[in-house]
Design an enzyme around this catalytic site. Sequence first.
Site, PDB file in Angstrom:
ATOM      1  N   TYR A  71       0.839  -1.208   0.000  1.00 37.26           N
ATOM      2  CA  TYR A  71       0.000   0.000   0.000  1.00 37.26           C
ATOM      3  C   TYR A  71       0.871   1.254   0.000  1.00 37.26           C
ATOM      4  O   TYR A  71       0.604   2.214  -0.707  1.00 37.26           O
ATOM      5  CB  TYR A  71      -0.921   0.009   1.227  1.00 37.26           C
ATOM      6  CG  TYR A  71      -1.952   1.116   1.156  1.00 37.26           C
ATOM      7  CD1 TYR A  71      -3.194   0.895   0.567  1.00 37.26           C
ATOM      8  CD2 TYR A  71      -1.673   2.394   1.657  1.00 37.26           C
ATOM      9  CE1 TYR A  71      -4.133   1.905   0.482  1.00 37.26           C
ATOM     10  CE2 TYR A  71      -2.613   3.416   1.571  1.00 37.26           C
ATOM     11  CZ  TYR A  71      -3.845   3.167   0.984  1.00 37.26           C
ATOM     12  OH  TYR A  71      -4.766   4.177   0.887  1.00 37.26           O
ATOM     13  N   PHE A 123      -5.014  21.024 -24.630  1.00 34.44           N
ATOM     14  CA  PHE A 123      -5.703  19.797 -25.010  1.00 34.44           C
ATOM     15  C   PHE A 123      -7.098  19.826 -24.369  1.00 34.44           C
ATOM     16  O   PHE A 123      -7.319  20.524 -23.390  1.00 34.44           O
ATOM     17  CB  PHE A 123      -4.892  18.592 -24.534  1.00 34.44           C
ATOM     18  CG  PHE A 123      -5.537  17.283 -24.883  1.00 34.44           C
ATOM     19  CD1 PHE A 123      -5.654  16.900 -26.201  1.00 34.44           C
ATOM     20  CD2 PHE A 123      -6.037  16.450 -23.896  1.00 34.44           C
ATOM     21  CE1 PHE A 123      -6.267  15.702 -26.533  1.00 34.44           C
ATOM     22  CE2 PHE A 123      -6.640  15.250 -24.219  1.00 34.44           C
ATOM     23  CZ  PHE A 123      -6.760  14.878 -25.547  1.00 34.44           C
ATOM     24  N   ASP A 124      -8.047  19.068 -24.896  1.00 33.04           N
ATOM     25  CA  ASP A 124      -9.445  19.238 -24.447  1.00 33.04           C
ATOM     26  C   ASP A 124      -9.667  18.942 -22.964  1.00 33.04           C
ATOM     27  O   ASP A 124     -10.414  19.662 -22.303  1.00 33.04           O
ATOM     28  CB  ASP A 124     -10.435  18.472 -25.337  1.00 33.04           C
ATOM     29  CG  ASP A 124     -10.176  16.971 -25.366  1.00 33.04           C
ATOM     30  OD1 ASP A 124      -9.023  16.572 -25.122  1.00 33.04           O
ATOM     31  OD2 ASP A 124     -11.104  16.200 -25.643  1.00 33.04           O
ATOM     32  N   ASP A 214       2.672  20.266 -20.439  1.00 31.90           N
ATOM     33  CA  ASP A 214       1.757  19.140 -20.639  1.00 31.90           C
ATOM     34  C   ASP A 214       2.539  18.151 -21.498  1.00 31.90           C
ATOM     35  O   ASP A 214       2.678  18.311 -22.706  1.00 31.90           O
ATOM     36  CB  ASP A 214       0.471  19.617 -21.326  1.00 31.90           C
ATOM     37  CG  ASP A 214      -0.521  18.477 -21.542  1.00 31.90           C
ATOM     38  OD1 ASP A 214      -0.149  17.312 -21.300  1.00 31.90           O
ATOM     39  OD2 ASP A 214      -1.653  18.756 -21.963  1.00 31.90           O
ATOM     40  N   ALA A 216       2.594  14.829 -22.393  1.00 34.83           N
ATOM     41  CA  ALA A 216       2.157  13.504 -22.859  1.00 34.83           C
ATOM     42  C   ALA A 216       3.097  12.915 -23.914  1.00 34.83           C
ATOM     43  O   ALA A 216       3.378  11.724 -23.902  1.00 34.83           O
ATOM     44  CB  ALA A 216       0.735  13.591 -23.414  1.00 34.83           C
ATOM     45  N   LYS A 257       0.482   7.815 -23.388  1.00 33.70           N
ATOM     46  CA  LYS A 257       1.051   8.132 -24.700  1.00 33.70           C
ATOM     47  C   LYS A 257       2.503   7.630 -24.686  1.00 33.70           C
ATOM     48  O   LYS A 257       2.732   6.442 -24.803  1.00 33.70           O
ATOM     49  CB  LYS A 257       0.958   9.633 -24.996  1.00 33.70           C
ATOM     50  CG  LYS A 257      -0.327  10.347 -24.527  1.00 33.70           C
ATOM     51  CD  LYS A 257      -1.578   9.828 -25.113  1.00 33.70           C
ATOM     52  CE  LYS A 257      -2.889  10.507 -24.687  1.00 33.70           C
ATOM     53  NZ  LYS A 257      -2.979  11.771 -24.055  1.00 33.70           N
ATOM     54  N   HIS A 449     -17.766  15.944 -27.120  1.00 34.01           N
ATOM     55  CA  HIS A 449     -17.547  15.041 -28.258  1.00 34.01           C
ATOM     56  C   HIS A 449     -17.532  13.562 -27.863  1.00 34.01           C
ATOM     57  O   HIS A 449     -17.802  12.702 -28.682  1.00 34.01           O
ATOM     58  CB  HIS A 449     -16.254  15.402 -28.999  1.00 34.01           C
ATOM     59  CG  HIS A 449     -15.009  15.080 -28.234  1.00 34.01           C
ATOM     60  ND1 HIS A 449     -14.620  15.779 -27.116  1.00 34.01           N
ATOM     61  CD2 HIS A 449     -14.080  14.119 -28.399  1.00 34.01           C
ATOM     62  CE1 HIS A 449     -13.509  15.261 -26.646  1.00 34.01           C
ATOM     63  NE2 HIS A 449     -13.146  14.255 -27.404  1.00 34.01           N
TER      64      HIS A 449
HETATM   65  C1  PLP Z   1      -4.152  12.553 -23.571  1.00 38.63           C
HETATM   66  C2  PLP Z   1      -3.768  13.907 -23.188  1.00 38.63           C
HETATM   67  C3  PLP Z   1      -4.174  14.468 -21.979  1.00 38.63           C
HETATM   68  C4  PLP Z   1      -5.127  13.765 -21.025  1.00 38.63           C
HETATM   69  O1  PLP Z   1      -4.634  12.562 -20.608  1.00 38.63           O
HETATM   70  P1  PLP Z   1      -5.559  11.296 -20.247  1.00 38.63           P
HETATM   71  O2  PLP Z   1      -4.568  10.264 -19.872  1.00 38.63           O
HETATM   72  O3  PLP Z   1      -6.345  10.962 -21.459  1.00 38.63           O
HETATM   73  O4  PLP Z   1      -6.433  11.705 -19.110  1.00 38.63           O
HETATM   74  C5  PLP Z   1      -3.720  15.735 -21.672  1.00 38.63           C
HETATM   75  N1  PLP Z   1      -2.936  16.422 -22.513  1.00 38.63           N
HETATM   76  C6  PLP Z   1      -2.532  15.921 -23.701  1.00 38.63           C
HETATM   77  C7  PLP Z   1      -1.654  16.712 -24.586  1.00 38.63           C
HETATM   78  C8  PLP Z   1      -2.943  14.660 -24.079  1.00 38.63           C
HETATM   79  O5  PLP Z   1      -2.560  14.174 -25.261  1.00 38.63           O
END
Ligand code: PLP
Length: 459
Positions: A71, A123-124, A214, A216, A257, A449
């Site tokens: 844990y 990003f969305d 950000d 990813a 990603k 979406h």
């Molecule tokens: C996928 C993504 C996110 C969100 O991540 P999730 O793992 O889908 O919650 C944030 N910013 C970017 C640039 C992304 O490609």
Amino acid sequence: MKYVAEPFKIKMVEPVRITTPEYRREAIAKANFNGFSLSSDDVYIDLQTDSGTGAMSDAQWAGMLRGDEAYSGGRSYFKLLETAKELFGYEYIQPVHQGRAAEKVLLPILIKPGQYVISNTLFDTTRGHVTIAGGRAVDLASPIAKSTTEYADFKGDLDVDALGSFLSEHEASEVAAIVMTVTNNSVGGQPVSIANLREVYRIASDAGIPVVIDAARFAENAFFVKQREKEFAASSIREIILAMFECGDAFTMSAKKDGIVNMGGLVGVRSNQELVEKIGMNVIPNEGYLSYGGLAGRDLEALAIGLTESIEEDYLRYRIGQSEYLAARLDEFGVPHQRPVGGHGVYVDAGALLPHIPWNQYPGHALAIELYLEAGVRSCDIGSLLMDRNPETGEQQRAANEFTRLAIPRRVYTQAHLDVVAEALGAIKQRASEVPGYEILWETKVMRHFTAKLRPVAK
Ligand SMILES: *Cc1c(COP(=O)(O)O)cnc(C)c1O
């Protein structure tokens, strides 16, 4: 364009089903003409997203069995910390269950209601969390990103002149943070240069505004930097990643990603202890105890391994090579797309391919549905359907581009699969004028979406 052969071989297979056009017509109608509502059993080639859809390596699967499920203070947690700290050069690393969880635990700490959050393009999900925290999103993408035909090495850059004007018209205290998305997903997975990251960081630091990366697609961005930014031609991917992260105070990362795991995320903080404590207070009630953050020990183990596999140059050359190959095949058929291709797939310019469909009938979505009908290929809209309505006025917001994104999962599909996709789009181009636009029958206020119900517009 030569296909870059895979730097791996296949040890396990997953069958996929080939369906008929009649079957698909029924399936998509049942799904309210929204690809997210399809059963994946009804999809042949799934290019909806590269998020969490990658194939793990044998080393990662072996790591799953070695994962420590304690844990607190698990061995896999410490392995992940060590790997991530070394890779990113940050003092504090917090695992969370995915990218939006990272946004949820970090952004409300930074944003006071009414403050702006500036980005090269949010990003969305990030935009969603900015809005939920009461912030106002401002996208300052480089103007060249809007053109899908003009070449630029770093179309993902933030428009530094626009940032300067914004900051001359607003107090720095009105800006909660600057978010640099690498690569810039919404403009087509386009890379951001280190020169731009440095310039933004200098301006932000002078104004006392924190910069959040950000991250990813940090590894793909680093590979583009190595290929295209002279200063880094001889640098290792690791050195480039360190240079990128020097231009931020904190990062959020969807590890689904470039982490090459099916679930996972990270928050990183360079050195701000007060921020670290506040993040911890958000993580425990929302994600779980600090040493697992919503993940199983085996997930932490697989992520630690994935982070090191994703920065191997042979892998990145093959990875980016798949996008470039698919784009070259689309060129043969005269299917327009964002140029140069981004890291994680090809963004087809549906606005240009389907000029008879107005933006508020979602050409990007229309093409995605047509591609499913044609060949069972799932893709998605990165255009005006993805944009939520203006939260203040309720008005539809128009995206800069109407894209259909062909996102390529990591280490999953072969050259022949990519050929099927290109040929299907070539066939659609032949009958482009028959493709209908779509209207929304039902939608949510935020991130519509994913769940919107639509129908084709009658001609
Ligand atoms: C996928 C993504 C996110 C969100 O991540 P999730 O793992 O889908 O919650 C944030 N910013 C970017 C640039 C992304 O490609």
